[in-house]
Design an enzyme around this catalytic site. Structure first.
Site, PDB file in Angstrom:
ATOM      1  N   ASP A  51       0.877  -1.171   0.019  1.00 39.44           N
ATOM      2  CA  ASP A  51      -0.027   0.062   0.137  1.00 39.44           C
ATOM      3  C   ASP A  51       0.951   1.394  -0.017  1.00 39.44           C
ATOM      4  O   ASP A  51       0.408   2.398  -0.091  1.00 39.44           O
ATOM      5  CB  ASP A  51      -1.066  -0.113   1.139  1.00 39.44           C
ATOM      6  CG  ASP A  51      -0.357  -0.220   2.423  1.00 39.44           C
ATOM      7  OD1 ASP A  51       0.750  -0.166   2.577  1.00 39.44           O
ATOM      8  OD2 ASP A  51      -0.998  -0.137   3.581  1.00 39.44           O
ATOM      9  N   SER A  52       2.197   1.003  -0.131  1.00 42.86           N
ATOM     10  CA  SER A  52       3.296   2.173  -0.249  1.00 42.86           C
ATOM     11  C   SER A  52       2.752   2.628  -1.807  1.00 42.86           C
ATOM     12  O   SER A  52       3.217   3.853  -2.045  1.00 42.86           O
ATOM     13  CB  SER A  52       4.434   1.679  -0.281  1.00 42.86           C
ATOM     14  OG  SER A  52       4.670   0.682  -0.929  1.00 42.86           O
ATOM     15  N   ASP A  90      -1.043  -6.039  -0.144  1.00 47.68           N
ATOM     16  CA  ASP A  90      -1.523  -5.419   1.209  1.00 47.68           C
ATOM     17  C   ASP A  90      -3.161  -5.362   0.928  1.00 47.68           C
ATOM     18  O   ASP A  90      -3.446  -4.620   0.130  1.00 47.68           O
ATOM     19  CB  ASP A  90      -0.784  -3.995   1.397  1.00 47.68           C
ATOM     20  CG  ASP A  90       0.382  -4.010   2.040  1.00 47.68           C
ATOM     21  OD1 ASP A  90       0.385  -4.966   3.097  1.00 47.68           O
ATOM     22  OD2 ASP A  90       1.236  -3.223   2.009  1.00 47.68           O
ATOM     23  N   GLU A 122      -1.512  -5.638   8.617  1.00 47.10           N
ATOM     24  CA  GLU A 122      -0.666  -4.864   9.432  1.00 47.10           C
ATOM     25  C   GLU A 122      -1.372  -5.093  10.946  1.00 47.10           C
ATOM     26  O   GLU A 122      -2.475  -5.006  11.316  1.00 47.10           O
ATOM     27  CB  GLU A 122      -0.487  -3.625   9.424  1.00 47.10           C
ATOM     28  CG  GLU A 122       0.090  -3.072   8.064  1.00 47.10           C
ATOM     29  CD  GLU A 122       0.466  -1.733   8.089  1.00 47.10           C
ATOM     30  OE1 GLU A 122       0.097  -0.916   8.856  1.00 47.10           O
ATOM     31  OE2 GLU A 122       1.126  -1.378   6.903  1.00 47.10           O
ATOM     32  N   GLU A 189       9.180  -4.303  10.423  1.00 47.88           N
ATOM     33  CA  GLU A 189       9.659  -3.092   9.937  1.00 47.88           C
ATOM     34  C   GLU A 189      10.144  -2.035  10.943  1.00 47.88           C
ATOM     35  O   GLU A 189       9.688  -1.893  12.104  1.00 47.88           O
ATOM     36  CB  GLU A 189       8.613  -2.195   9.047  1.00 47.88           C
ATOM     37  CG  GLU A 189       8.873  -0.932   8.825  1.00 47.88           C
ATOM     38  CD  GLU A 189       7.704  -0.325   7.602  1.00 47.88           C
ATOM     39  OE1 GLU A 189       6.805  -0.994   7.336  1.00 47.88           O
ATOM     40  OE2 GLU A 189       8.122   1.244   7.052  1.00 47.88           O
TER      41      GLU A 189
HETATM   42  O1  KIV Z   1       3.807  -1.140   1.592  1.00 49.33           O
HETATM   43  C1  KIV Z   1       4.718  -1.272   1.643  1.00 49.33           C
HETATM   44  O2  KIV Z   1       5.663  -1.222   0.619  1.00 49.33           O
HETATM   45  C2  KIV Z   1       5.315  -2.241   2.667  1.00 49.33           C
HETATM   46  C3  KIV Z   1       6.641  -2.574   2.585  1.00 49.33           C
HETATM   47  C4  KIV Z   1       7.580  -1.431   3.102  1.00 49.33           C
HETATM   48  C5  KIV Z   1       6.934  -3.825   3.661  1.00 49.33           C
HETATM   49  O3  KIV Z   1       4.580  -2.761   3.808  1.00 49.33           O
END
Ligand code: KIV
Length: 271
Positions: A51-52, A90, A122, A189
């Site tokens: 979700d980044s 995610d 998460e 993380e």
């Molecule tokens: O959303 C993401 O990119 C992540 C990674 C940083 C583990 O959760």
């Protein structure tokens, strides 16, 4: 012979075998077809449609605004490109925290509409019911502990988590709980390297670290960060493997110059 050449498609079982024999697991994010094709062809074991994407692709300040529909769009583009890596997606903020039925519905939509192989959520004890429900539908789940960006407004900062004993103990308990529930792996993380070592030794499932030191069973980075596309983001844990910002800037500036000078296209580039 290495795992790269022996096998066609990485599964959660193969990741477990890698941990069992001490082979580190390589992971990167990807959000679109073209990038995922390059990442997969280079031999990455696991691709996370993180979700980044909310930050990297959409320019939001946090991961909170991205929607389930948008995650499915990114994930289905990635899945089309990937031949070898395990693709994990995610579940975005607001699509699983409410209750376990909502979590299951979101996970099923991701699996059905994108063709991905697993989902990531998460949190620990707070989302236990959701994790169990998703797993009971046969959907592999990756956990995520330590700095969990979907809770950024609770933490108030992106600094290192679990430095104090109380938070470290909660993280260890959550990791054991996720393993007991049936998670196939856990992202750790931004936690102290010593804690990563301890957790990775305690768990039989693989851990994947980001800003968590060398003792995780695997490592993950955001692909745009490690390729130097996003130069403003420079945390201590990030190693830059390329300077694509400069390369792309120079190439585009050259193109602008060529168009203005009527140097592009030339006769060979015309019909
Ligand atoms: O959303 C993401 O990119 C992540 C990674 C940083 C583990 O959760």
């Amino acid at each position: 012979m290495s795992v790269h050449t022996e096998i066609k498609r990485i599964t959660t079982h193969i990741l477990q075998e890698m941990k069992n024999r001490g082979e580190k697991i390589s992971c990167l994010t990807a959000y679109d077809y073209s990038m995922a094709r390059i990442v997969d062809a280079a031999g990455i074991d696991l691709i996370l449609v993180g979700d980044s994407a909310s930050n990297v692709m959409a320019g939001h300040e946090t991961t909170l605004p991205i929607t389930l529909d948008q995650m499915i769009y990114h994930a289905s583009s990635v899945v089309k490109a990937v031949k070898r890596a395990l693709v994990v997606v995610d579940i975005p903020f607001g699509s699983y925290q409410g209750n376990s039925s909502e979590a299951l519905r979101s996970a099923i939509r991701i699996m059905k509409e994108s063709g991905a192989h697993a989902v990531k959520m998460e949190g620990g004890a707070e989302i236990k019911e959701s994790i169990i429900r998703v797993l009971s539908a046969g959907i592999p789940v990756m956990g995520h502990l330590g700095l969990t960006p979907q809770s950024i407004y609770k933490f108030g900062t992106y600094s290192v988590r679990a430095k104090e004993e109380e938070e470290a103990n909660k993280l260890i308990a959550d990791a054991l709980l996720l393993q007991e529930c049936g998670a196939f792996s856990i992202v750790l993380e931004k936690i102290p390297a010593k804690l990563t070592k301890l957790v990775s030794e305690k768990l039989h499932i693989p851990t994947v670290g980001i800003g968590a030191g060398a003792d995780a069973d695997g490592q993950i980075l955001v692909v745009h960060d490690m390729l130097g596309i996003n130069k403003e983001f420079k945390p201590r844990f990030l190693r830059r493997y390329a300077d694509l910002d400069t390369i792309m800037h120079e190439a585009i500036a050259q193109y602008v110059q060529d168009v203005k000078a009527v140097d592009f296209p030339n006769t060979k580039e015309s019909y």
